[in-house]
Design a protein around this motif. Structure first.
Motif, PDB file in Angstrom:
ATOM      1  N   GLU A 114       0.841  -1.187   0.000  1.00 38.84           N
ATOM      2  CA  GLU A 114       0.000   0.000   0.000  1.00 38.84           C
ATOM      3  C   GLU A 114       0.875   1.235   0.000  1.00 38.84           C
ATOM      4  O   GLU A 114       1.863   1.310   0.722  1.00 38.84           O
ATOM      5  N   HIS A 115       0.495   2.197  -0.809  1.00 36.92           N
ATOM      6  CA  HIS A 115       1.175   3.491  -0.847  1.00 36.92           C
ATOM      7  C   HIS A 115       0.647   4.332   0.310  1.00 36.92           C
ATOM      8  O   HIS A 115      -0.398   4.036   0.885  1.00 36.92           O
ATOM      9  N   ARG A 119      -3.919   3.480  -1.036  1.00 36.23           N
ATOM     10  CA  ARG A 119      -4.313   2.597  -2.141  1.00 36.23           C
ATOM     11  C   ARG A 119      -3.196   1.595  -2.423  1.00 36.23           C
ATOM     12  O   ARG A 119      -2.027   1.869  -2.143  1.00 36.23           O
ATOM     13  N   PRO A 120      -3.535   0.450  -3.022  1.00 35.71           N
ATOM     14  CA  PRO A 120      -2.480  -0.491  -3.434  1.00 35.71           C
ATOM     15  C   PRO A 120      -1.541   0.186  -4.426  1.00 35.71           C
ATOM     16  O   PRO A 120      -1.976   0.937  -5.303  1.00 35.71           O
TER      17      PRO A 120
END
Length: 156
Positions: A114-115, A119-120
Motif C-alpha cells: 500500500e502506498h 491505495r495499493p
C-alpha cells in the motif's frame, strides 16, 4: 552465430552481475521489508545457509546492504539496505507488479504493497524530466559505447 567474447557494454549486465544471482533480489526484498536477521532471511527465502551467507557478503561488499551488529554475545548482525539498496526497491516493486499481472490472479497475490495514499501501489516508470509514463514506443536507444550501434558492434 557464436557468442561474442566481448559482449555489448551494458549497465543491465553490470547490475545483474551484482544482483542477478539466485536469492540476491529475494535478500533485498526481505531486507527492505525489515527482515534483516540471518535466521529471518533463511526462513523467509528458503536459501541454504552457506549460499545465503555468500550472497549477503557480496551484497555488503558491493555497497547494496550494510551490516549492523545487534548482539555482542554471541556476535550477530542485521542487514539493512544502503542508499544504493533502497534505489533498487522500485525494481523489486516493478518485478512484483509484473508477476501479479502475468503470473497470478488478483485473488492469489501473496502480498499487496500500500502506498501512503492508502491505495495499493501501482508502480510505473516515469520520465523525471517531463513526468510522462515511459512507454516502449517513446524510447530511442543511443549507444554511447565506442564501436557499438543498436544492432551490435560496428565492423572492425
Amino acid at each position: 552465430m557464436a557468442a561474442s567474447k566481448d559482449p555489448r557494454p551494458c549497465s543491465i549486465a553490470d547490475t545483474l552481475a551484482l544482483v542477478g544471482e539466485k536469492y540476491s533480489l529475494l535478500v533485498l526484498r526481505e531486507v527492505c521489508l525489515g527482515n534483516g536477521r540471518f535466521d529471518q532471511l533463511v526462513r523467509n527465502i528458503g536459501a541454504p545457509r552457506d549460499i545465503l551467507a555468500t550472497r549477503l557478503r557480496r551484497l555488503v561488499d558491493a555497497g547494496i546492504l550494510t551490516k549492523q551488529p545487534y548482539s555482542e554475545r554471541p556476535q550477530r548482525f542485521e542487514y539493512r539496505p544502503s542508499q544504493a539498496g533502497l534505489e533498487l526497491e522500485p525494481v523489486l516493486m516493478t518485478l512484483m507488479a509484473w508477476g501479479d499481472r502475468h503470473l497470478r490472479t488478483a485473488a492469489d497475490r501473496p502480498m499487496v504493497l500500500e502506498h501512503s495514499c492508502g491505495r495499493p501501489l501501482a508502480p510505473a516508470v516515469t520520465c523525471r524530466a517531463c513526468g510522462d509514463e515511459v512507454r516502449h514506443e517513446d524510447l530511442t536507444a543511443r549507444p554511447q559505447a565506442p564501436g557499438w550501434t543498436v544492432t551490435g558492434p560496428t565492423a572492425a
